[in-house]
Motif scaffolding. Structure first.
Motif, PDB file in Angstrom:
ATOM      1  N   GLN A  64     -14.497 -30.963 -19.075  1.00  0.00           N
ATOM      2  CA  GLN A  64     -15.300 -30.963 -20.298  1.00  0.00           C
ATOM      3  C   GLN A  64     -14.412 -30.496 -21.440  1.00  0.00           C
ATOM      4  N   ARG A  65     -13.865 -31.424 -22.183  1.00  0.00           N
ATOM      5  CA  ARG A  65     -12.917 -31.129 -23.259  1.00  0.00           C
ATOM      6  C   ARG A  65     -11.773 -30.290 -22.730  1.00  0.00           C
ATOM      7  N   ASP A  66     -11.653 -29.033 -23.139  1.00  0.00           N
ATOM      8  CA  ASP A  66     -10.529 -28.192 -22.710  1.00  0.00           C
ATOM      9  C   ASP A  66     -10.907 -27.254 -21.565  1.00  0.00           C
ATOM     10  N   TYR A  67     -12.019 -27.526 -20.900  1.00  0.00           N
ATOM     11  CA  TYR A  67     -12.496 -26.647 -19.835  1.00  0.00           C
ATOM     12  C   TYR A  67     -12.864 -27.459 -18.605  1.00  0.00           C
ATOM     13  N   TRP A  68     -12.934 -26.764 -17.484  1.00  0.00           N
ATOM     14  CA  TRP A  68     -13.490 -27.312 -16.249  1.00  0.00           C
ATOM     15  C   TRP A  68     -14.773 -26.533 -15.977  1.00  0.00           C
ATOM     16  N   VAL A  69     -15.855 -27.242 -15.712  1.00  0.00           N
ATOM     17  CA  VAL A  69     -17.150 -26.627 -15.457  1.00  0.00           C
ATOM     18  C   VAL A  69     -17.643 -27.063 -14.100  1.00  0.00           C
ATOM     19  N   CYS A  70     -18.020 -26.080 -13.247  1.00  0.00           N
ATOM     20  CA  CYS A  70     -18.531 -26.400 -11.928  1.00  0.00           C
ATOM     21  C   CYS A  70     -19.984 -26.867 -12.025  1.00  0.00           C
ATOM     22  N   ALA A  71     -20.268 -27.978 -11.398  1.00  0.00           N
ATOM     23  CA  ALA A  71     -21.615 -28.538 -11.423  1.00  0.00           C
ATOM     24  C   ALA A  71     -22.576 -27.736 -10.564  1.00  0.00           C
ATOM     25  N   ALA A  72     -22.065 -26.969  -9.605  1.00  0.00           N
ATOM     26  CA  ALA A  72     -22.941 -26.241  -8.690  1.00  0.00           C
ATOM     27  C   ALA A  72     -23.186 -24.801  -9.144  1.00  0.00           C
ATOM     28  N   CYS A  73     -22.102 -24.044  -9.383  1.00  0.00           N
ATOM     29  CA  CYS A  73     -22.285 -22.620  -9.684  1.00  0.00           C
ATOM     30  C   CYS A  73     -22.088 -22.275 -11.153  1.00  0.00           C
TER      31      CYS A  73
END
Length: 79
Positions: A64-73
Motif C-alpha cells: 500500500q504505497r510505501d507500506y505493507w499492510v497485513c490483511a489478517a492482523c
C-alpha cells in the motif's frame, strides 16, 4: 452481457461465483466461504498487486504505497 457499472455493483462473492461458472453446490459453497473469510484485495496500484508474507502472523501482506499492510492482523511495515 453486463455493463461495467453493473459488474462493479456486484458483491465480491457474486463476481467470484460468476467467474467460476459452476453449478456444483459444493464448489459454490467453497467459493462463498472463501469470499466471506478473506479480505478484499486493496485497489490496484501503479505497480500492480504486490504481496508477501506477514512476519507476525504468516498471512498475506499487501503493498500500500510505501507500506505493507497485513490483511489478517493489520500489522504495518515500511517498504
Amino acid at each position: 452481457m453486463t455493463t461495467d457499472f453493473a459488474d462493479e455493483a456486484r458483491s465480491r462473492t457474486a463476481r467470484l461465483l460468476r467467474m467460476a461458472a459452476t453449478t456444483d453446490d459444493r464448489v459454490r459453497d467453497q467459493i462463498v466461504e472463501y469470499a466471506t473469510t478473506t479480505p478484499d484485495p486493496p485497489p490496484l496500484g501503479p505497480h500492480g498487486i504486490q504481496t508477501r508474507g506477514c512476519g507476525r502472523c504468516r498471512r498475506t501482506m499487501w503493498a500500500q504505497r510505501d507500506y505493507w499492510v497485513c490483511a489478517a492482523c493489520g500489522h504495518v511495515e515500511d517498504s
